[in-house]
Scaffold this active site. Structure first.
Site, short mmCIF file in Angstrom:
data_model
loop_
_atom_site.label_atom_id
_atom_site.label_comp_id
_atom_site.label_asym_id
_atom_site.label_seq_id
_atom_site.Cartn_x
_atom_site.Cartn_y
_atom_site.Cartn_z
CB SER A 149 -0.95 -0.04 1.20
OG SER A 149 -1.87 1.01 1.18
CG ASP A 318 -6.90 -1.88 -4.39
OD1 ASP A 318 -7.55 -0.88 -4.01
OD2 ASP A 318 -5.71 -2.09 -4.06
CG HIS A 351 -5.91 -1.07 -0.63
ND1 HIS A 351 -4.96 -1.01 -1.63
CD2 HIS A 351 -5.33 -0.52 0.47
CE1 HIS A 351 -3.86 -0.45 -1.16
NE2 HIS A 351 -4.06 -0.15 0.12
CG ASP A 352 -7.73 -3.58 4.32
OD1 ASP A 352 -6.73 -2.88 4.07
OD2 ASP A 352 -8.50 -3.35 5.27
#
Length: 372
Positions: A149, A318, A351-352
């Protein structure tokens, strides 16, 4: 204002003064870090992990701190990042409130918290600070630099600023620059904090004068973008809260399970992360543009990075760091001569996913490192 430092954290004193990219310098600054495994005699088996915005340096459990780390399923003996083979270092980001110097730290010149007197923070500052930690540990060249990230941005800056500093690189859900959607979301998060009267231009305290509402809203906005619509639908659907869990006395109060989830997530975050640190780190991502290191083009900047092998991993769902950004990284590093791969994963967790979908990320990272 409070710093939240996990047990077992180690500290490295940065050179003083430590010059900042956008002006000013830090005096007596430090970086928080943890290590796992053993550095070999040749000092060539080191892996550095650079984190997203909010994690601390405690990526995995250790003797000094047996509590599970934020990437515990990935780092450890016989795990994808195998500490039987690798000496693993994880740093807490410069500007954070988890041990590294940031706005919540004491300014040695005044004896008071920096607050908004902290110099403007850039991704490059974080990269240079992490580089100093690695150099201070006696490591001339990393076996692998891993960035997640925001850490993916920091990793690219690290490689651009310090050519030849890593043999290989894994960039996970990272980017060469922030896209307009990501900038817009982070701008709203910062606005939620700044418009909370309790923020008071950064002059709050933890006991009686803290921008809790602003931090809750900022965190909720973040969590919404960290996951995907596919996961929200599959996990919560339109399920309503039981009557005893509803805020009937509150007009327009919580009614759906997804609302309750966001509220719980936000309440666990506030007062565990300093608001000013959040503002500084968030803005550093919006400012970052790798093209500054390549005469105005990302392609030139990536072309100047020299690694032997690289892997850029992204997630199809994402929306914060979309797939084309990881594909751009792989293409650019490959054009520079690296053996570079791009891996788009079909995880529903957005995204996680790199934090929770270990079944997909683990084998990809293990296979890459096994070939090192």
């Amino acid at each position: 204002m409070t710093e939240f430092i996990p047990p077992g954290t180690q500290f490295f004193a940065l050179p003083s003064p430590f010059a900042m990219k956008r002006g000013g310098a830090l005096h007596g600054a430090r970086m928080a870090y943890e290590t796992w495994g053993t550095l070999n005699a040749a000092r060539d088996n080191a892996i550095l992990i650079l984190t997203g915005l909010s994690p601390d340096a405690h990526a995995a459990s250790s003797e000094a701190n047996p509590e599970p780390g934020w990437w515990d399923a990935m780092v450890g003996p016989d795990k994808p990042i195998d500490t039987n083979r690798w000496f693993v270092v994880c740093t807490n980001s410069l500007g954070s409130c988890k041990g590294s110097t940031g706005p919540a730290s004491l300014n040695p010149d005044t004896g008071e918290r920096y607050r908004l007197a902290f110099p403007e923070l850039s991704i490059e500052d974080g990269a240079n600070a992490a580089f100093e930690v690695v150099k201070g540990l006696g490591i001339e060249r990393l076996a692998c630099l891993i960035g997640n990230s925001m850490g993916g941005m920091v990793a690219l800056a690290y490689l651009a600023l310090h050519p030849g500093s890593a043999r290989t690189h894994i960039n996970i859900s990272g980017a060469t620059r922030a896209l307009p959607f990501s900038i817009a979301i982070r701008s709203l998060q910062r606005e939620a904090i700044r418009l909370d009267p309790q923020w008071d231009h950064g002059n709050y305290n933890d006991e009686t004068h803290y921008p809790e509402a602003g931090m809750r809203m900022a965190r909720k906005l973040g969590v919404i973008t960290y996951r995907s619509a596919l996961e929200w639908d599959g996990r919560f659907g339109r399920v309503r809260l039981d009557s005893d869990r509803r805020e009937d006395e509150e007009p327009f109060g919580l009614e759906f399970e997804v609302e309750s989830y966001l509220e719980g997530h936000a309440r666990r975050f506030v007062r565990r992360f300093d608001p000013n640190c959040y503002l500084y780190l968030s803005r550093s991502m919006d400012w970052f543009d790798l093209a500054e290191h390549g005469n105005g083009t990302v392609e030139t900047a990536l072309g100047r990075i020299r690694v032997e092998r690289a892997l850029a991993i992204g997630v199809q769902t994402d929306i914060l760091f979309p797939l084309q950004q990881q594909e751009e990284i792989a293409h650019g590093l490959g054009a520079a001569g690296a053996s570079a791969g791009f891996l788009p994963l079909p995880s529903p967790q957005g995204h996680d996913a790199f934090l929770v979908d270990i079944a997909r990320f683990g084998p990809a990272v293990r296979d890459f490192l096994s070939a090192a």
